[in-house]
Design an enzyme around this catalytic site. Structure first.
Site, PDB file in Angstrom:
ATOM      1  N   TYR A 209      63.091 -57.370  89.189  1.00  0.00           N
ATOM      2  CA  TYR A 209      62.041 -57.552  88.187  1.00  0.00           C
ATOM      3  C   TYR A 209      62.136 -58.916  87.507  1.00  0.00           C
ATOM      4  O   TYR A 209      63.208 -59.364  87.096  1.00  0.00           O
ATOM      5  CB  TYR A 209      62.096 -56.462  87.109  1.00  0.00           C
ATOM      6  CG  TYR A 209      61.082 -56.717  86.005  1.00  0.00           C
ATOM      7  CD1 TYR A 209      59.729 -56.558  86.256  1.00  0.00           C
ATOM      8  CD2 TYR A 209      61.482 -57.177  84.754  1.00  0.00           C
ATOM      9  CE1 TYR A 209      58.785 -56.824  85.272  1.00  0.00           C
ATOM     10  CE2 TYR A 209      60.554 -57.446  83.764  1.00  0.00           C
ATOM     11  CZ  TYR A 209      59.201 -57.269  84.031  1.00  0.00           C
ATOM     12  OH  TYR A 209      58.268 -57.556  83.074  1.00  0.00           O
TER      13      TYR A 209
ATOM     14  N   TYR B 126      60.377 -52.364  29.542  1.00  0.00           N
ATOM     15  CA  TYR B 126      61.148 -52.353  30.784  1.00  0.00           C
ATOM     16  C   TYR B 126      61.113 -53.701  31.503  1.00  0.00           C
ATOM     17  O   TYR B 126      62.086 -54.079  32.161  1.00  0.00           O
ATOM     18  CB  TYR B 126      60.607 -51.287  31.742  1.00  0.00           C
ATOM     19  CG  TYR B 126      60.818 -49.855  31.314  1.00  0.00           C
ATOM     20  CD1 TYR B 126      61.580 -49.523  30.200  1.00  0.00           C
ATOM     21  CD2 TYR B 126      60.251 -48.822  32.050  1.00  0.00           C
ATOM     22  CE1 TYR B 126      61.765 -48.210  29.818  1.00  0.00           C
ATOM     23  CE2 TYR B 126      60.432 -47.500  31.690  1.00  0.00           C
ATOM     24  CZ  TYR B 126      61.187 -47.197  30.574  1.00  0.00           C
ATOM     25  OH  TYR B 126      61.367 -45.892  30.207  1.00  0.00           O
TER      26      TYR B 126
ATOM     27  N   PHE C  98      63.918 -57.452  73.821  1.00  0.00           N
ATOM     28  CA  PHE C  98      62.718 -58.148  73.328  1.00  0.00           C
ATOM     29  C   PHE C  98      62.002 -57.364  72.241  1.00  0.00           C
ATOM     30  O   PHE C  98      61.059 -57.857  71.623  1.00  0.00           O
ATOM     31  CB  PHE C  98      61.734 -58.379  74.482  1.00  0.00           C
ATOM     32  CG  PHE C  98      61.457 -57.123  75.285  1.00  0.00           C
ATOM     33  CD1 PHE C  98      60.737 -56.074  74.747  1.00  0.00           C
ATOM     34  CD2 PHE C  98      61.950 -56.997  76.566  1.00  0.00           C
ATOM     35  CE1 PHE C  98      60.501 -54.906  75.467  1.00  0.00           C
ATOM     36  CE2 PHE C  98      61.712 -55.839  77.308  1.00  0.00           C
ATOM     37  CZ  PHE C  98      60.988 -54.790  76.754  1.00  0.00           C
TER      38      PHE C  98
ATOM     39  N   ASN D  19      59.566 -64.165  76.900  1.00  0.00           N
ATOM     40  CA  ASN D  19      59.994 -62.788  76.679  1.00  0.00           C
ATOM     41  C   ASN D  19      61.127 -62.753  75.660  1.00  0.00           C
ATOM     42  O   ASN D  19      62.296 -62.804  76.005  1.00  0.00           O
ATOM     43  CB  ASN D  19      60.445 -62.184  78.016  1.00  0.00           C
ATOM     44  CG  ASN D  19      60.361 -60.673  78.009  1.00  0.00           C
ATOM     45  OD1 ASN D  19      60.269 -60.056  76.949  1.00  0.00           O
ATOM     46  ND2 ASN D  19      60.399 -60.080  79.186  1.00  0.00           N
TER      47      ASN D  19
END
Length: 511
Positions: A56, A282, A331, A198
Site C-alpha cells: 500500500y 467572583y 495520521f 499523509n
C-alpha cells in the site's frame, strides 16, 4: 539561527520562531544522521518496487482504491495524479505564518526516516522556508484523518512546480520561484506524493502556534485582573496562598503566585483597609480558580501538541531494520482535535471573566467611579460601547467553542469512516484567541482609565509599568473620541509581547 531537523527534538518555541522568521533569520537543514536514515528508507522503497509485490502507498492505489495494483512504469504518474487530485482546498489561504509552520512540521516528520521519501524533495521544502517561498494553501478541506490531505497537497503541488506561491511580495507560479533558487521542481517517485501529504502537520501547526499565543494570554489575563482589582479598589485577600493550597491545582497555584507578585507594593491596594466592600464579585475574587482552570487546558495542550511535533504520522511506515512496511493510523488527529477544542474553551473562559470585570468598571454602583469611566457622563458615553464589543466577542466565542472533535463524516466509500475534524478545531481555536486579545485589550483600555480616576494613588511598580506602556499610545480619556483606534493600538502591544514584558521587567518571569 540554525535548526537541524531530525524528527525528534522540535519544540513549540522553534515552530513559532520559524513561522515568523523573515529575511533568512532562521536556516533549516537536515541532520546528518537523519539523512542517513532517510536514504536507507528510500532504498528500501525501491527494493519493494523491484520485487513487485503489492504494498500500500508504494505500488497500489490509495484509500478505497488500495486493492488496485499499479505497474512499475506508472508509479511516477500515480504520485503526481495523487497530488493533483487531492488539491481540493477552498476558502481563503492560511496566513504566511501558519503555512510556514505546516511546512516545517511536515519536513520534520519526514526526516525521521520512516517514510521512504526522496531526501532531495524534503531539502526543496526547506529551501522554500529558507528563502521565504510560501505556498498558497486554502484553509478548508481537511477532515483531520488520513492526514491533512487537501492542505498538504497544495504544498506538494508547489514543490512539483504546479502550484502557486507568495514570493517577493507577489503570487507567482511555484516553478518561477524554484528556478530563482537555481533548482528544479521535485520529481516524484514511488511513495513520495503520499509521504508529503499523509500526516497531521496542518493540525499540529495550528495547535503549536495557538499554544504559544495562549501562554501569553494566560499571563496577560493575570495582569489585567490585578489592574482591574486596583482600579476598582478591590481586595487581594482572596489570593492568599493559604486558600489556594487547600485546592492545589497546578494552574491555580501558578495564577495565585502571579497575582500576588503583580500587586506587591501597590499603594492603591493598601489605601482602603476599612473598605465597606466585604467581598468582591467572583470575577475578581475567583481569579485564581478560574484563570487557574484555564491554565490547566493550556498545560494539557502543551503536553499533547509538544509530543505531536515529533511524531511520525505517515502511512504506511517503513521499518528498515526489521524489513517491514506496516499500515496504521498515526495520521489520525483525534488527540489534537480534542485538545484544541479543550484549549479553545479555556481561552474563551478567560474572555468570559474578563468581560465581567469590564462590566464592573462600567457600573458606578460597584466601582464607585464615574459611569462608563468618563467624568462628564451624559454628554459623553465613555466606554459604554467598548464593553458592548467585549460582550459581542464573548458571545461569539460560545458558538466557536462547540467542539469540532465530536463530529465525524465518513469519506472514501466508508473506508475512512471516522475522522477528527482537527483542522476545524484548530481554525476555531485561533479565532477564539484573536477574540481574547480584543477582549483583554478592552479591559486594559478600561482599567488604565480607572487608575487615572484613582490618582494620585499608585499601584505596584509592575502594574505602573504596564500602565505607562499603554499610555504611550492611548492617552487618558477626557472626552469621547474614536475608541477603536485605542483598542487597535493596545492589540498591537499585546501582539508584540510588550505588555507581559513590561510587567516582567519589574518582577522577573511570570508563570
Amino acid at each position: 539561527m540554525n535548526i537541524s531537523l531530525n524528527g525528534q527534538s522540535l519544540t513549540i518555541d522553534q515552530v513559532h520562531q520559524v513561522a515568523h522568521a523573515k529575511g533568512g533569520a532562521v536556516k533549516l537543514s537536515i541532520d546528518a544522521k537523519a539523512m542517513d536514515k532517510m536514504k536507507a528508507s528510500r532504498a528500501f522503497v525501491f527494493d519493494i518496487v523491484k520485487k513487485g509485490a503489492p504494498v500500500y502507498g508504494i505500488n497500489t492505489g490509495f484509500g478505497a482504491l488500495s486493492s488496485m495494483h499499479i505497474a512499475e512504469k506508472d508509479l511516477a504518474t500515480l504520485q503526481v495524479n495523487l497530488i493533483r487530485s487531492h488539491c481540493t482546498g477552498v476558502g481563503k489561504p492560511f496566513s504566511r505564518e501558519v503555512t510556514r509552520a505546516i511546512m516545517l512540521l511536515r519536513a520534520n516528520c519526514l526526516t525521521s526516516g520512516f517514510s521512504g521519501v526522496e531526501p532531495s524533495t524534503v531539502e526543496l521544502l526547506l529551501d522554500f522556508l529558507n528563502n521565504d517561498i510560501t505556498p498558497v494553501v486554502p484553509e478548508k478541506g481537511s477532515v483531520g484523518a488520513s492526514g491533512d490531505l487537501a492542505p498538504l497537497s497544495h504544498i506538494a503541488l508547489a514543490l512539483i512546480g504546479e502550484g502557486e506561491v507568495e514570493f517577493q511580495g507577489k503570487i507567482v507560479n511555484s516553478d518561477v520561484a524554484i528556478k530563482s533558487l537555481g533548482k528544479n521542481p521535485a520529481v516524484l517517485g514511488p511513495k513520495d506524493g503520499l509521504a508529503l501529504i499523509n500526516g497531521t502537520a496542518c493540525m499540529a501547526a495550528l495547535g503549536a502556534l495557538a499554544v504559544f499565543e495562549a501562554r501569553q494570554i494566560m499571563k496577560l489575563a493575570d495582569i489585567c485582573a490585578t489592574l482591574t482589582m486596583d482600579g476598582v479598589k478591590g481586595t487581594d485577600k482572596a489570593y492568599n496562598p493559604k486558600i489556594t493550597m487547600l485546592k492545589p491545582h497546578p494552574g491555580q497555584i501558578a495564577c495565585m503566585e502571579n497575582l500576588n507578585k503583580l500587586v506587591l507594593g501597590s499603594k492603591l491596594k493598601d489605601s482602603h483597609p476599612d473598605c465597606h466592600k466585604v467581598q468582591d464579585p467572583y470575577s475578581l475574587r475567583c481569579v485564581p480558580q478560574v484563570h487557574g482552570a484555564c491554565r490547566q487546558t493550556l498545560i494539557h495542550a502543551e503536553q499533547v501538541i509538544g509530543l505531536e511535533l515529533n511524531a511520525v504520522t505517515d502511512n504506511p511506515l517503513i521499518f528498515v531494520e526489521s524489513a517491514e512496511v506496516i499500515s496504521g493510523g498515526n495520521f489520525h488527529g483525534e488527540a489534537l482535535a480534542l485538545v484544541m477544542d479543550y484549549l479553545a474553551m479555556g481561552v474563551a473562559e478567560i474572555c468570559n471573566i474578563s468581560e465581567r470585570r469590564i462590566e464592573k468598571m462600567m457600573n458606578p454602583t460597584f466601582s464607585e467611579l464615574p459611569a462608563f469611566l468618563t467624568r462628564n457622563s451624559g454628554l459623553n458615553s465613555g466606554l459604554m460601547i467598548a464593553h458592548v464589543t467585549a460582550a459581542a466577542l464573548v458571545s461569539e466565542n460560545k458558538y466557536l467553542c462547540h467542539p469540532a472533535s465530536v463530529d465525524s463524516v465518513p469519506t472514501s466509500t466508508d473506508k475512512e469512516d471516522h475522522v477528527s475534524m482537527g483542522v476545524t478545531a484548530g481554525r476555531k481555536l485561533h479565532e477564539v484567541i484573536e477574540n481574547a486579545k480584543s477582549v483583554l485589550a478592552i479591559e486594559l483600555l478600561c482599567n488604565t482609565q480607572a487608575l487615572d480616576l484613582q490618582r494620585p494613588e499608585r499601584t505596584s511598580d509592575a502594574l505602573e509599568a504596564v500602565y505607562s506602556l499603554i499610555r504611550k499610545t492611548v492617552p487618558t480619556i477626557e472626552d469621547d473620541r474614536i475608541f477603536y483606534k485605542d483598542m487597535n493600538n493596545i492589540i498591537k502591544v499585546i501582539n508584540s509581547g510588550e505588555v507581559v514584558a513590561a510587567a516582567e521587567s519589574k518582577l522577573g518571569a511570570l508563570n
